[in-house]
Design a protein around this motif. Structure first.
Motif, PDB file in Angstrom:
ATOM      1  N   LYS A 190       5.231   5.288  14.154  1.00 26.19           N
ATOM      2  CA  LYS A 190       4.468   4.158  14.691  1.00 26.19           C
ATOM      3  C   LYS A 190       4.464   4.307  16.208  1.00 26.19           C
ATOM      4  O   LYS A 190       5.513   4.614  16.798  1.00 26.19           O
ATOM      5  CB  LYS A 190       5.147   2.838  14.293  1.00 26.19           C
ATOM      6  CG  LYS A 190       4.998   2.526  12.811  1.00 26.19           C
ATOM      7  CD  LYS A 190       5.718   1.251  12.444  1.00 26.19           C
ATOM      8  CE  LYS A 190       7.204   1.486  12.508  1.00 26.19           C
ATOM      9  NZ  LYS A 190       8.048   0.333  12.483  1.00 26.19           N
ATOM     10  N   GLU A 208       2.445  -4.900  15.147  1.00 26.05           N
ATOM     11  CA  GLU A 208       3.503  -4.155  14.449  1.00 26.05           C
ATOM     12  C   GLU A 208       3.248  -4.091  12.932  1.00 26.05           C
ATOM     13  O   GLU A 208       3.432  -3.043  12.314  1.00 26.05           O
ATOM     14  CB  GLU A 208       4.857  -4.815  14.770  1.00 26.05           C
ATOM     15  CG  GLU A 208       6.089  -4.134  14.219  1.00 26.05           C
ATOM     16  CD  GLU A 208       6.287  -2.683  14.684  1.00 26.05           C
ATOM     17  OE1 GLU A 208       5.796  -2.302  15.769  1.00 26.05           O
ATOM     18  OE2 GLU A 208       6.947  -1.917  13.922  1.00 26.05           O
ATOM     19  N   GLU A 209       2.786  -5.228  12.332  1.00 27.09           N
ATOM     20  CA  GLU A 209       2.569  -5.199  10.859  1.00 27.09           C
ATOM     21  C   GLU A 209       1.469  -4.203  10.511  1.00 27.09           C
ATOM     22  O   GLU A 209       1.526  -3.552   9.460  1.00 27.09           O
ATOM     23  CB  GLU A 209       2.127  -6.536  10.246  1.00 27.09           C
ATOM     24  CG  GLU A 209       2.641  -7.831  10.764  1.00 27.09           C
ATOM     25  CD  GLU A 209       1.968  -8.231  12.065  1.00 27.09           C
ATOM     26  OE1 GLU A 209       2.607  -7.970  13.111  1.00 27.09           O
ATOM     27  OE2 GLU A 209       0.850  -8.788  12.058  1.00 27.09           O
ATOM     28  N   VAL A 210       0.458  -4.085  11.396  1.00 31.38           N
ATOM     29  CA  VAL A 210      -0.635  -3.144  11.112  1.00 31.38           C
ATOM     30  C   VAL A 210      -0.100  -1.711  11.230  1.00 31.38           C
ATOM     31  O   VAL A 210      -0.398  -0.844  10.398  1.00 31.38           O
ATOM     32  CB  VAL A 210      -1.830  -3.392  12.070  1.00 31.38           C
ATOM     33  CG1 VAL A 210      -2.929  -2.369  11.842  1.00 31.38           C
ATOM     34  CG2 VAL A 210      -2.351  -4.810  11.890  1.00 31.38           C
ATOM     35  N   LYS A 211       0.720  -1.461  12.263  1.00 37.74           N
ATOM     36  CA  LYS A 211       1.315  -0.121  12.405  1.00 37.74           C
ATOM     37  C   LYS A 211       2.112   0.223  11.148  1.00 37.74           C
ATOM     38  O   LYS A 211       2.023   1.325  10.612  1.00 37.74           O
ATOM     39  CB  LYS A 211       2.246  -0.078  13.624  1.00 37.74           C
ATOM     40  CG  LYS A 211       1.534  -0.122  14.962  1.00 37.74           C
ATOM     41  CD  LYS A 211       2.538  -0.059  16.105  1.00 37.74           C
ATOM     42  CE  LYS A 211       1.850  -0.165  17.461  1.00 37.74           C
ATOM     43  NZ  LYS A 211       2.783  -0.323  18.577  1.00 37.74           N
ATOM     44  N   LYS A 212       2.882  -0.769  10.672  1.00 38.83           N
ATOM     45  CA  LYS A 212       3.724  -0.538   9.487  1.00 38.83           C
ATOM     46  C   LYS A 212       2.861  -0.209   8.279  1.00 38.83           C
ATOM     47  O   LYS A 212       3.144   0.715   7.532  1.00 38.83           O
ATOM     48  CB  LYS A 212       4.526  -1.821   9.198  1.00 38.83           C
ATOM     49  CG  LYS A 212       6.013  -1.622   9.343  1.00 38.83           C
ATOM     50  CD  LYS A 212       6.772  -2.848   8.922  1.00 38.83           C
ATOM     51  CE  LYS A 212       7.865  -3.112   9.939  1.00 38.83           C
ATOM     52  NZ  LYS A 212       8.355  -4.468   9.965  1.00 38.83           N
ATOM     53  N   ARG A 213       1.793  -1.017   8.103  1.00 37.25           N
ATOM     54  CA  ARG A 213       0.935  -0.799   6.931  1.00 37.25           C
ATOM     55  C   ARG A 213       0.289   0.587   6.998  1.00 37.25           C
ATOM     56  O   ARG A 213       0.266   1.334   6.029  1.00 37.25           O
ATOM     57  CB  ARG A 213      -0.143  -1.883   6.850  1.00 37.25           C
ATOM     58  CG  ARG A 213      -1.083  -1.616   5.686  1.00 37.25           C
ATOM     59  CD  ARG A 213      -2.319  -2.471   5.550  1.00 37.25           C
ATOM     60  NE  ARG A 213      -2.953  -2.986   6.723  1.00 37.25           N
ATOM     61  CZ  ARG A 213      -3.916  -2.334   7.395  1.00 37.25           C
ATOM     62  NH1 ARG A 213      -4.302  -1.125   7.041  1.00 37.25           N
ATOM     63  NH2 ARG A 213      -4.489  -2.918   8.438  1.00 37.25           N
TER      64      ARG A 213
END
Ligand code: SAM
Ligand code: SF4
Length: 487
Positions: A352, A371-376
């Motif tokens: 990420k 951050e949630e988009v990077k994780k997904r």
């Protein structure tokens, strides 16, 4: 007076360069009478070889330093040192956040560690040894301030005596906009091939069978002799190839634009050259690559992949990816997914994006992907890669592969010595686990692949040494290395 043995603890975070730096620092302190211990609180000297590539790696070191503060207070004679990338990049920050640190030593000054430890012990005054920043002087003086640290090797410091890293190049001049390495490791410099040959011969004499040549852009290695002669990576590999007891030669990491045909031809023609190329692409989208300043387009990367596979039949290729880089839209990310589906990488290391103060990207572009988009995106890409890995691994079932045995797998480490689960690698860098005896470590054996998971091939070793395969195939984990955290 009885002279107690001096003790040393070292923790390593980061890449192969750092693993090698730690090996060499430990070797140089052992020559001063230090003995390695496995608990920081049992050591007279506690060292951290640090990584700055992502924020998470830095925070890991700061946490470890914080945990040591009470120990240092109770034992003021203990010497605590921060070495490597964080030291070079953030010397003031390190001492501000961890004032109990006694030594801050940059990547280009590691040869001074023994002298600086002695100086702290003598004076109790904190010691700094750093190279010049990239804009702190002319090219020559900055380059000269980063010295390649290549003291005599110490086989006992490596996880196995039969495998060794050999640093053929230091620094990096590519300046990808997200990356701290050109700052932390300085200008690109290739080491003299004669010195590298001598190091490989010494390693071979000590029982080393596999050398991994390392450099940030290892395929741009070139040594100009000053008389019109130039040694390229392909020339270097063919000279190392002549060392009789070296069985395998690997090299990492390659820069896509520098993948020349002479190198690919050497990999094909030289039987000891491992048929594996790590060539990070980082993104499948041209606009993102441009903002990253990677100097190639996806079309030219595809052309390079094609050329690698055409010139080196059967070669395995792996990549790195950064997801969630500044301005990476769903459409851009979709192009990365398409590339991974199509390119059939042996494996991919997916990170990420972590914005790094001091880099061009941090100055120029907002870190605008949540951050949630990077994780997904990380998970989505991993899923595609894992499906490819499984397909690749399944296609190998029934094949016989040559495996260099590295040691017990993590499962094997929990089993009693003798017959247990072992781990090794093929000539295409695929991981194979099999039931085998400890005495096979360091040997190259034929194994028949009988099962596959996305991460591992499970094999039967063709040897009279194994009584029966009565251990169950389980997922392999890499061999544990003392004090090493790979981020
Ligand atoms: N020199 C190598 C190259 O060009 O591929 C790799 C060096 S870097 C230490 C290893 C990997 O870390 C890169 O390939 C990239 O994927 C990742 N990386 C570097 N900077 C990063 C950052 N700021 N955030 C997330 N990942 C990063
Ligand atoms: Fe960093 Fe780019 Fe150099 Fe690799 S090539 S070390 S990613 S600047």
């Amino acid at each position: 007076m009885h002279d107690r043995t001096k003790t040393l603890f070292i923790e390593t975070v980061g890449c192969q360069m750092n693993v090698l730096d730690s090996e060499l620092v430990v070797g140089s302190l052992r020559r001063q009478g230090y003995e390695l211990v496995h608990e920081p609180t049992a050591a007279d000297v506690i060292l951290f070889t640090t990584c700055s590539v992502r924020e998470h790696a830095e925070e890991k070191t700061y946490s470890a330093l914080g945990r040591l503060a009470p120990h240092k207070k109770a034992n003021p004679d203990t010497v605590i040192g921060v070495l490597g990338c964080m030291a070079q990049k953030d010397q003031e920050e390190v001492r501000r956040r961890a004032p109990h640190v006694d030594m801050v030593v940059g990547t280009g000054q590691l040869a001074r560690v023994p002298e600086l430890v002695a100086e702290v012990q003598r004076t109790r005054v904190p010691q700094y040894a750093l190279s010049l920043g990239r804009s702190d002087g002319g090219k020559q003086s900055v380059t000269a301030s980063f010295e390649s640290f290549d003291p005599p090797r110490d086989a006992s410091m490596r996880p196995t005596p039969f495998q060794a890293f050999v640093r053929i190049q230091i620094g990096c001049d590519k300046f990808c906009t997200y990356c701290v390495v050109p700052t932390t490791r300085g200008p690109e410099q290739s080491r003299h091939p004669d010195h590298l040959l001598a190091e490989c011969r010494q390693l071979a004499n000590e029982g080393c069978k596999e050398v991994t040549l390392i450099g940030q852009t290892v395929n741009s290695y070139a040594f100009d002799h000053g008389d019109g002669r130039r040694t390229r990576l392909s020339d270097l590999i063919s000279r190392i190839h002549d060392i009789e007891s070296i069985e395998r030669i690997k090299f990492v990491t390659n820069f896509p634009k520098d993948m020349t045909n002479d190198l690919l031809d050497a990999v094909r023609e030289l039987p000891k050259a491992v048929k594996y190329l790590h060539v990070p692409v980082q993104s499948g989208c041209d606009e993102v690559l441009k903002r990253m300043k990677r100097q190639y387009s996806i079309d030219s990367y595809r052309e390079m992949l094609y050329r690698c596979r055409e010139r080196v039949p059967g070669v395995a290729i792996s990549s790195d990816f950064i997801v969630g880089f500044c301005g990476e839209s769903e459409e851009s990310f979709g192009k990365t997914m398409d590339l991974v589906r199509e390119a059939k990488f042996k494996n991919s290391f997916i990170f990420k994006y972590s914005t790094r103060p001091g880099t061009k990207a941090d100055d120029l572009y907002p870190d605008d992907i949540p951050e949630e988009v990077k994780k997904r995106r990380n998970n989505d890409l991993l899923q595609v890669q894992n499906a490819n890995c499984l397909e690749d691994h399944k296609s190998r079932i029934g094949h016989t592969v040559e495996v260099l045995v590295e040691g017990p797998s993590k499962v094997g480490e929990r089993q009693p010595p003798g017959l247990r689960q072992m781990i090794g690698r093929t000539m295409t860098d695929h991981i194979v686990v099999f039931d085998g005896h400890d005495r096979l470590v360091g040997r190259t054996l034929s194994a028949k692949v009988k099962e596959a998971s996305p991460f591992t091939l499970f094999g039967d070793v063709k040897t009279g040494e194994i009584a029966s395969g009565d251990l169950v195939a389980r997922e392999a984990e890499p061999v544990r290395r003392v004090g090493l955290t790979i981020i």
